[in-house]
Design an enzyme around this catalytic site. Structure first.
Site, PDB file in Angstrom:
ATOM      1  N   SER A 781       0.826  -1.188   0.000  1.00 37.51           N
ATOM      2  CA  SER A 781       0.000   0.000   0.000  1.00 37.51           C
ATOM      3  C   SER A 781       0.873   1.256   0.000  1.00 37.51           C
ATOM      4  CB  SER A 781      -0.953  -0.057   1.189  1.00 37.51           C
ATOM      5  OG  SER A 781      -2.014   0.822   1.027  1.00 37.51           O
ATOM      6  N   ASP A 855      -9.126  -4.628  -6.123  1.00 38.39           N
ATOM      7  CA  ASP A 855      -8.755  -3.699  -5.047  1.00 38.39           C
ATOM      8  C   ASP A 855      -9.824  -2.610  -4.928  1.00 38.39           C
ATOM      9  OD1 ASP A 855      -7.534  -1.889  -3.297  1.00 38.39           O
ATOM     10  OD2 ASP A 855      -5.546  -2.273  -4.109  1.00 38.39           O
ATOM     11  N   HIS A 889      -7.554  -5.375  -1.650  1.00 37.54           N
ATOM     12  CA  HIS A 889      -6.358  -4.628  -1.269  1.00 37.54           C
ATOM     13  C   HIS A 889      -5.372  -5.511  -0.504  1.00 37.54           C
ATOM     14  CE1 HIS A 889      -3.965  -1.093  -0.674  1.00 37.54           C
ATOM     15  NE2 HIS A 889      -4.040  -1.185   0.636  1.00 37.54           N
TER      16      HIS A 889
END
Length: 962
Positions: A781, A855, A889
């Site tokens: 991330s 995601d 994610h």
């Protein structure tokens, strides 16, 4: 800093918060489930701060420091990634290691990492634990390991920011427990033999486990597999004494609607259940021919700035589908089989019984819907009902909130944080902004907190409880003489705690604590709460013998320059005097206070009868739980979990300190493989894994967070897995991005990022544990964003990079990202200079990009990795892109995780373990390709990854759900 109030207060209002199992961790997990129904407080262990990005109040996960040292037990949001594991292993091709021919990288099918990594990931998870309301029983909630990809591949609808499994009428990918067992907690601290909850169908998937207030029953939902799909959930109850479980409803046609709220206990024998309306027909069909174009208009010239939210409604058909799945019929169901429908079908998002169980706060969403914001900003009604379903009054009807400013601490207009007082019957309190919700507007007061009875007399106005100049953050209640009110302001990191007397207008509020939220050394701790007879939680007052003072317990993390030393202080709320009554061991062990156990009585708790639950761990010993009893401080260990990965039991761990060239003190945790001796073995290949953070002061940025004695919890995609491959791991080296005074942190992002990385690399090389040409960098991330920038701007430091689920082009998130709340047009240079996409031509070191195909994190669209890879390839960079089907994610399916580990290990063995200065970068050694399992693209050069707006950097290893 005292934030327990935030978790208790905010999560009790969150209709998306449900009890679901977490991603499995081999470390011990603990859960206290004393509240009547929705266990809606998630307290995290290592969060340096609470993310201020909470545009969707229904899905915000808030950190609480009252239970800041607890193992992560469960995701509170049912839409979270499914935990998995156990017996269901997905179809995975034969193991292929990084030492095999590179042509395997272009083949079809999922791969397996080497056995030394695979064995750790496949280790069975220990059960989660839940204490009964009276603390006399412990419920073991059994979990499976990683789920198969087939679970993620089931069809799902993406509506208003929610992912829905239409077949089950639940959140998609919803995790579950596989079994329940009860142990009696005996007087000597030992556990009785397990009493298994029987009657549950074979293969039943268990969710939403809740105790009745008297502790005599459990309620939960069950899904069973039908023709490869899970059935719609059915509510079950179990008799704790006999262990026998049965369906709550006699009719087999009543199903739970678990999109938002599930069910709550109204009393010890009655539940209010959100069900699928019996009159509901088939889902609406998408029209073959649209009725007209999709039109968005702003002819009123309203300023509307929103983040890049995912899974939004696209058209009227989506809106109809959202109504279809989210609409519930509320049903009162007694344990004796009596059933009564209450209210009309609606999109109910929250059901919250009053302290005396006479009233309900009922929240629901309604049209007009939005195509640009998720469900948390849709029009919302909050009403008061009696518990038998009679409408009393409407508290508010909030309009669609598309225009909440992106500035930190901006909020929705109107009533918010509506809740019941925990210490009084049928009393509501809430906050209302005085700045229109816009944090950029200067006004005093900024927030006002009000209070009113559930059924006020005619003409009775709400009472002003307190006025605040910062943003309201919640209340911890005690009684009419004591409550603590919290406020904070992100821009300045200021946080204040007020002492008020709710029942005495003539007693002026006073400030108890006024400090910086970044200054962990000054954190006084959080007040400990006790459970009331009604099942609520209030501040525990402690009575000392022959002393009339007003004492509370402060549970603190105890941050020091040598690491955290948790403590428990007896604190005089009037004089401010403290007495330390418990403190963690400093030499070998790391201990924390988990919960107050002597809390089932009303009134003040006697000091000599104090009982607390503590955890204990060390670098090499996994977490165990114990009871400590006053006055003799007798310790009774109640768990004996086996070591989750004995092959790494003797790993070496050290918290190291070093200095950035601008004088900022930095820290990192250095892990070395078992048996490693630098004098004999020489420097190792090293994996540098981190995540940047923003600060307002150098002093705060340099403070030490964490403990050198904490157990090394290894998750399914953790960098620590490469200890088994004889790597040195530099875990969480601090990357502070500091903006002092009027300067914004990101104004010098690249400069500070590179300086922090240089200092860390110099330190591990100086120590002789890392080979200077064999250091890889990686992150997930925002850590992926960091990785790409470091390869672009500090290529001399690293041999290669691994970037997972990142965002690389900040111009694709023009209305803010992470903690940046300036727009692209306000800070154009910052957006451009921070974007590694704009520096793709500078990346010459090998980079591995990995991204979930689905995601849904704001800011990290899969497109970010696609476009970044193309930019890299267009400049001849040595790069590889792996897109994981069905993953979001974070990654959850066993096939996906094993393949990610294989890809990562292959990359490290190929571009880090060899002398990277001589690594072959022949463009012909990779070819573009894809297969039916994971999409792989390869190029001849480097890349970089990005971050997730909502992601919390540190792994959530401990939590407490109240």
């Amino acid at each position: 800093m005292m934030r327990f109030h935030k978790a208790c207060h905010r999560f009790s209002l969150s209709p998306l918060c449900h009890l679901s199992p977490p991603s499995p961790s081999p470390a011990a997990s603990l859960l206290l489930l004393p509240k009547l129904s929705g266990f809606s407080t998630l307290c995290t262990r290592r969060c340096a701060r609470v993310r201020r990005f909470s545009d969707n109040p229904l899905t915000t996960v808030m950190s609480s420091r009252a239970a800041a040292r607890l193992r992560c037990l469960a995701s509170v949001c049912p839409g979270g990634a499914e935990d998995g594991g156990g017996t269901s292993n997905g179809s995975v091709s034969a193991s292929a290691t990084a030492t095999e021919d590179d042509e395997l990288a272009l083949g079809t099918g999922y791969r397996l990492p080497p056995p030394e990594i695979r064995d750790i990931v496949d280790a069975p998870p220990v059960p989660a634990l839940s204490f009964s309301p009276h603390r006399d029983k412990i419920l073991f909630l059994k979990r499976r390991a990683l789920p198969p990809l087939a679970d993620l591949a089931r069809p799902e609808e993406k509506l208003a920011g929610v992912r829905i499994d239409g077949h089950c009428n639940t959140r998609s990918r919803m995790s579950f427990y596989t079994g329940l067992g009860i142990h009696q907690l005996l007087p000597d601290g030992t556990l009785s033999p397990e009493k298994e909850i029987t009657g549950i169908p074979d293969g039943g998937k268990i969710n939403f486990v809740t105790w009745s207030n008297d502790g005599k029953h459990l309620a939960f939902s069950i899904r069973v597999d039908e023709n490869g799909n899970s059935s719609k959930p059915v509510v079950w109850v179990a008799d704790v004494e006999t262990g026998l479980a049965r369906p709550l409803f006699k009719s087999q046609d009543i199903y739970l609607n678990a999109i938002f709220e599930s069910f709550v206990w109204i009393d010890n024998s009655t539940l209010l259940v959100s069900t699928i309306p019996s009159s509901r027909g088939d889902p609406p069909k998408k029209p073959l021919v649209p009725s007209g174009p999709k039109t968005l208009s702003n002819e009123t010239k309203t300023v509307v700035q929103v983040r890049t939210f995912q899974d939004l409604l696209k058209d009227e058909y989506d809106a109809d589908l959202f109504d279809y799945y989210a609409t519930s019929q509320l049903v009162l169901a007694s344990l004796d089989g009596t059933v009564k429908e209450v209210g009309v079908p609606a999109v109910y998002t929250s059901l919250d019984p009053s302290t005396d169980h006479k009233y309900l706060l009922v929240s629901s969403l309604h049209r007009p819907y939005s195509f640009i914001v998720p469900c948390g900003r849709l029009p919302k009604k909050v009403e008061v009902w009696t518990t038998d379903g009679r409408f009393v009054r409407q508290l508010c009807d909030l309009p669609l909130a598309e225009d909440i400013p992106i500035a930190s601490n901006s909020v929705r207009k109107g009533m918010r944080s509506i809740n019941w007082r925990a210490d009084k019957p049928s009393t509501i309190y809430w906050a209302e902004t005085q700045d229109g919700g816009d944090a950029k507007i200067e006004v005093s007061p900024r927030d006002i907190v009000y209070m009113q009875s559930a059924e006020p007399l005619a003409g009775e106005e709400p009472e002003v409880l307190h006025k605040l100049d910062l943003r309201y953050g919640g209340i911890s209640w005690c009684d009419d003489t004591l409550a603590l009110v919290y406020e904070s302001w992100y821009k300045t990191r200021r946080t204040r705690t007020w002492v008020i007397s709710p029942g005495s207008n003539d007693v002026s509020p006073r400030i108890l604590f006024d400090r910086s939220s970044e200054d962990v050394y000054s954190d006084p701790g959080s007040t400990m709460l006790r459970r009331t007879a009604a099942g609520t939680y209030v501040i525990a007052k402690i009575k000392k013998e022959n002393d009339e003072g007003t004492y509370v317990l402060l549970n603190g993390s105890g941050a020091t320059p040598q690491g955290n030393v948790p403590f428990l202080d007896l604190f005089d709320i009037n004089t401010g005097n403290k007495e330390r009554i418990w403190e963690s061991d400093k030499e070998k062990y790391f201990e924390t206070v988990v919960a107050l156990m002597s809390d089932q009585k009303e009134g003040d708790l006697k000091m000599e009868e104090l009982k607390i639950l503590t955890s204990k761990e060390s670098k090499t010993e996994n977490t165990q739980y114990s009871l400590q009893l006053w006055p003799d401080r007798k310790v009774q260990q109640i768990t004996n979990f086996p070591h989750p990965y004995p092959q790494l039991a003797s790993l070496q761990k050290e918290m190291i300190r070093y200095q950035r060239k601008d004088g900022v003190q930095l820290t990192a945790t250095l892990y070395l493989p078992p048996g490693y001796d630098p004098s004999k073995d020489g420097p190792l290949p090293c994996l540098f894994w981190s995540y940047p953070g923003e600060f307002k002061s150098k002093d705060a940025a340099g403070q030490v967070r964490g403990s050198p004695n904490e157990f090394a919890g290894i998750g399914s995609t953790s960098a620590l897995l490469w200890l088994a491959r004889r790597f040195a791991i530099l875990s969480g080296p601090t990357i502070p991005i500091i903006g002092e005074g009027d300067e914004e942190a990101n104004d010098r992002y690249v400069e500070q990022l590179v300086a922090s990385a240089e200092a860390a690399v110099e330190e591990v090389v100086r120590r002789g544990v890392a080979h200077p040409s064999k250091i890889a960098v990686g992150g997930h991330s925002y850590g992926a964003f960091m990785t790409a920038n470091l390869l672009a701007h500090a290529p001399h430091l690293f041999s290669c990079g691994i970037a997972r689920s990142g965002a690389y082009n900040r111009t694709l998130t023009p209305f803010g990202f992470q903690n940046e709340d300036r727009t692209l047009w306000e800070a154009t240079n910052v957006y451009v200079e921070m974007s590694p996409f704009m520096s793709a031509n500078k990346i010459k070191k090998p980079i591995l990009l990995i991204h979930g195909e689905e995601d849904n994190n704001p800011g990290t669209l899969t497109m970010q990795s696609d476009r970044f890879f193309n930019a890299l390839k267009g400049h001849g960079a040595l790069c590889r892109l792996v897109v994981l089907p069905h993953e979001s994610h974070g990654y959850s399916a066993r096939e996906s995780i094993m393949h990610v580990l294989w890809e990562t290990d292959r990359w490290l063995q190929k571009y880090c373990v060899p002398n990277t200065a001589d690594a072959d970068t022949n463009p012909d050694q990779f070819k573009e390709g894809s297969d039916s399992s994971d999409k792989v693209a390869t190029g001849t050069g480097g890349g970089n990854p990005e971050f997730g707006e909502h992601e919390v950097h540190s792994k959530l290893r401990r939590s407490l759900l109240w």
